[in-house]
Design an enzyme around this catalytic site. Sequence first.
Site, PDB file in Angstrom:
ATOM      1  N   SER A   1       0.825  -1.212   0.000  1.00  0.00           N
ATOM      2  CA  SER A   1       0.000   0.000   0.000  1.00  0.00           C
ATOM      3  C   SER A   1       0.857   1.259   0.000  1.00  0.00           C
ATOM      4  O   SER A   1       1.741   1.423   0.838  1.00  0.00           O
ATOM      5  CB  SER A   1      -0.898   0.022   1.240  1.00  0.00           C
ATOM      6  OG  SER A   1      -1.828  -1.030   1.217  1.00  0.00           O
TER       7      SER A   1
ATOM      8  N   HIS B   1      -3.381   0.599  -4.166  1.00  0.00           N
ATOM      9  CA  HIS B   1      -2.973  -0.548  -4.985  1.00  0.00           C
ATOM     10  C   HIS B   1      -3.459  -0.303  -6.411  1.00  0.00           C
ATOM     11  O   HIS B   1      -4.648  -0.417  -6.699  1.00  0.00           O
ATOM     12  CB  HIS B   1      -3.567  -1.852  -4.431  1.00  0.00           C
ATOM     13  CG  HIS B   1      -2.985  -2.259  -3.113  1.00  0.00           C
ATOM     14  ND1 HIS B   1      -2.007  -3.217  -3.005  1.00  0.00           N
ATOM     15  CD2 HIS B   1      -3.236  -1.818  -1.869  1.00  0.00           C
ATOM     16  CE1 HIS B   1      -1.688  -3.364  -1.728  1.00  0.00           C
ATOM     17  NE2 HIS B   1      -2.417  -2.528  -1.021  1.00  0.00           N
TER      18      HIS B   1
ATOM     19  N   HIS C   1      -5.857  -9.347  -1.389  1.00  0.00           N
ATOM     20  CA  HIS C   1      -5.910  -9.715   0.017  1.00  0.00           C
ATOM     21  C   HIS C   1      -6.982 -10.778   0.283  1.00  0.00           C
ATOM     22  O   HIS C   1      -8.018 -10.804  -0.384  1.00  0.00           O
ATOM     23  CB  HIS C   1      -6.205  -8.487   0.874  1.00  0.00           C
ATOM     24  CG  HIS C   1      -5.192  -7.397   0.745  1.00  0.00           C
ATOM     25  ND1 HIS C   1      -5.187  -6.503  -0.301  1.00  0.00           N
ATOM     26  CD2 HIS C   1      -4.138  -7.047   1.533  1.00  0.00           C
ATOM     27  CE1 HIS C   1      -4.186  -5.650  -0.161  1.00  0.00           C
ATOM     28  NE2 HIS C   1      -3.534  -5.958   0.938  1.00  0.00           N
TER      29      HIS C   1
ATOM     30  N   TYR D   1      -8.914 -10.755   2.751  1.00  0.00           N
ATOM     31  CA  TYR D   1     -10.139 -10.108   3.223  1.00  0.00           C
ATOM     32  C   TYR D   1     -11.004  -9.576   2.086  1.00  0.00           C
ATOM     33  O   TYR D   1     -12.178  -9.258   2.288  1.00  0.00           O
ATOM     34  CB  TYR D   1      -9.828  -8.998   4.235  1.00  0.00           C
ATOM     35  CG  TYR D   1      -9.125  -7.773   3.702  1.00  0.00           C
ATOM     36  CD1 TYR D   1      -9.779  -6.841   2.902  1.00  0.00           C
ATOM     37  CD2 TYR D   1      -7.798  -7.511   4.032  1.00  0.00           C
ATOM     38  CE1 TYR D   1      -9.133  -5.701   2.431  1.00  0.00           C
ATOM     39  CE2 TYR D   1      -7.152  -6.375   3.576  1.00  0.00           C
ATOM     40  CZ  TYR D   1      -7.821  -5.482   2.778  1.00  0.00           C
ATOM     41  OH  TYR D   1      -7.180  -4.357   2.322  1.00  0.00           O
ATOM     42  N   GLU D   2     -10.437  -9.464   0.878  1.00  0.00           N
ATOM     43  CA  GLU D   2     -11.239  -9.047  -0.269  1.00  0.00           C
ATOM     44  C   GLU D   2     -12.092 -10.188  -0.809  1.00  0.00           C
ATOM     45  O   GLU D   2     -12.879  -9.991  -1.732  1.00  0.00           O
ATOM     46  CB  GLU D   2     -10.334  -8.533  -1.388  1.00  0.00           C
ATOM     47  CG  GLU D   2      -9.582  -7.254  -1.062  1.00  0.00           C
ATOM     48  CD  GLU D   2      -8.648  -6.845  -2.186  1.00  0.00           C
ATOM     49  OE1 GLU D   2      -9.125  -6.211  -3.150  1.00  0.00           O
ATOM     50  OE2 GLU D   2      -7.449  -7.185  -2.109  1.00  0.00           O
TER      51      GLU D   2
ATOM     52  N   ALA E   1       2.702  -2.035   3.868  1.00  0.00           N
ATOM     53  CA  ALA E   1       2.469  -1.001   4.870  1.00  0.00           C
ATOM     54  C   ALA E   1       1.995  -1.709   6.130  1.00  0.00           C
ATOM     55  O   ALA E   1       1.167  -2.623   6.059  1.00  0.00           O
ATOM     56  CB  ALA E   1       1.405  -0.026   4.378  1.00  0.00           C
TER      57      ALA E   1
ATOM     58  N   MET F   1      -1.943  -7.029   6.882  1.00  0.00           N
ATOM     59  CA  MET F   1      -2.967  -7.929   6.344  1.00  0.00           C
ATOM     60  C   MET F   1      -2.498  -8.656   5.083  1.00  0.00           C
ATOM     61  O   MET F   1      -3.304  -9.011   4.229  1.00  0.00           O
ATOM     62  CB  MET F   1      -4.242  -7.127   6.064  1.00  0.00           C
ATOM     63  CG  MET F   1      -4.776  -6.392   7.271  1.00  0.00           C
ATOM     64  SD  MET F   1      -6.088  -5.225   6.844  1.00  0.00           S
ATOM     65  CE  MET F   1      -6.218  -4.276   8.367  1.00  0.00           C
ATOM     66  N   SER F   2      -1.200  -8.866   4.957  1.00  0.00           N
ATOM     67  CA  SER F   2      -0.662  -9.524   3.763  1.00  0.00           C
ATOM     68  C   SER F   2       0.662 -10.191   4.123  1.00  0.00           C
ATOM     69  O   SER F   2       0.917 -10.500   5.287  1.00  0.00           O
ATOM     70  CB  SER F   2      -0.445  -8.485   2.648  1.00  0.00           C
ATOM     71  OG  SER F   2       0.541  -7.528   3.040  1.00  0.00           O
TER      72      SER F   2
ATOM     73  N   ASN G   1       1.738   3.704  10.390  1.00  0.00           N
ATOM     74  CA  ASN G   1       0.933   4.181  11.518  1.00  0.00           C
ATOM     75  C   ASN G   1       1.312   3.384  12.759  1.00  0.00           C
ATOM     76  O   ASN G   1       1.912   2.315  12.661  1.00  0.00           O
ATOM     77  CB  ASN G   1      -0.571   4.023  11.230  1.00  0.00           C
ATOM     78  CG  ASN G   1      -0.964   2.580  10.968  1.00  0.00           C
ATOM     79  OD1 ASN G   1      -0.836   2.087   9.834  1.00  0.00           O
ATOM     80  ND2 ASN G   1      -1.414   1.890  11.998  1.00  0.00           N
TER      81      ASN G   1
ATOM     82  N   HIS H   1      -6.477   5.893   6.983  1.00  0.00           N
ATOM     83  CA  HIS H   1      -5.725   5.379   5.831  1.00  0.00           C
ATOM     84  C   HIS H   1      -4.846   6.457   5.195  1.00  0.00           C
ATOM     85  O   HIS H   1      -3.854   6.136   4.534  1.00  0.00           O
ATOM     86  CB  HIS H   1      -6.685   4.817   4.778  1.00  0.00           C
ATOM     87  CG  HIS H   1      -5.987   4.107   3.655  1.00  0.00           C
ATOM     88  ND1 HIS H   1      -5.542   2.811   3.763  1.00  0.00           N
ATOM     89  CD2 HIS H   1      -5.621   4.533   2.422  1.00  0.00           C
ATOM     90  CE1 HIS H   1      -4.940   2.465   2.630  1.00  0.00           C
ATOM     91  NE2 HIS H   1      -4.981   3.488   1.806  1.00  0.00           N
TER      92      HIS H   1
END
Length: 264
Positions: free
Chosen positions: A32, A63, A85, A87-88, A115, A203-204, A227, A239
């Site tokens: 990201s 992305h 991802h 989660y997608e 990220a 998350m990846s 962050n 974000h």
Amino acid sequence: MSELPEYIEEIKTHLIENDFPEEIEAAVILGSGLGDFSTKIDEPFSIPYNQIPNFPHSSVKGHAGELFTGFVDGNKIIAFSGRFHHYEGYPLSKTVLPVHLAKAFNAKKLIVSNAAGAINTSFKVGDLMVIDDVFRVFQKVAPAPDQPFRYNLGPVADKVRSIAASIGLEVQRGTYLFAKGPSYESRAEIRAFRVMGADVVGMSTAPELIEASRLELPAAAISLVTNMAAGVLNQKLDHSEVKAAAESRKEDFAKLVNALIKEL
């Protein structure tokens, strides 16, 4: 390529027919906000993901959804500007497609970036962290292999830090915790993850590293701390932080990736 899904050969054939090389030195997965690295590629050529057969589409901010090829210091590469991802809604077998494609193109190395939110309170926004281990929160993160295998990121992490030092970059080193997402973790979860030894959360990446290890594809991974994780600072997560942090370190990130392509 019996160890790879059948559709990988179809993807590779399509790409070669559209001016991609038959073999590459390295593959780069851009996380990201890190897609600007594609501007550092010499003689770049790209194809949108939605024009490649059997390719998932990236729907997340930061992305771009393009596959690049070209040269970095004379080395042929491919670069994934955007990832897919879990989660997608994609199965884990699809989220590791970039790893499979890197293997199909006989890449000598894979460089993965992401990220991430800092759990380690000694880290700060903008830090680059070399991943030397992954934490899976007791969940499956990769398609089950036919045979048991081990993964060990330590030796590669040592080399990455040495290369970073040689070009004047200071990098952190630590453990990446994979969380399915897409929501940020709660404060209680972050406190627990810190006790368990995680330094950053995202998350990846973990599925990609584990699959690369199974395929015996040397892989290095870099997290950009965009962050502080929930509860580390008393402020709302946003974000927009990802974009700002990536912008502040994009030149250093590109410098490190260039060096890894050449020297890893």
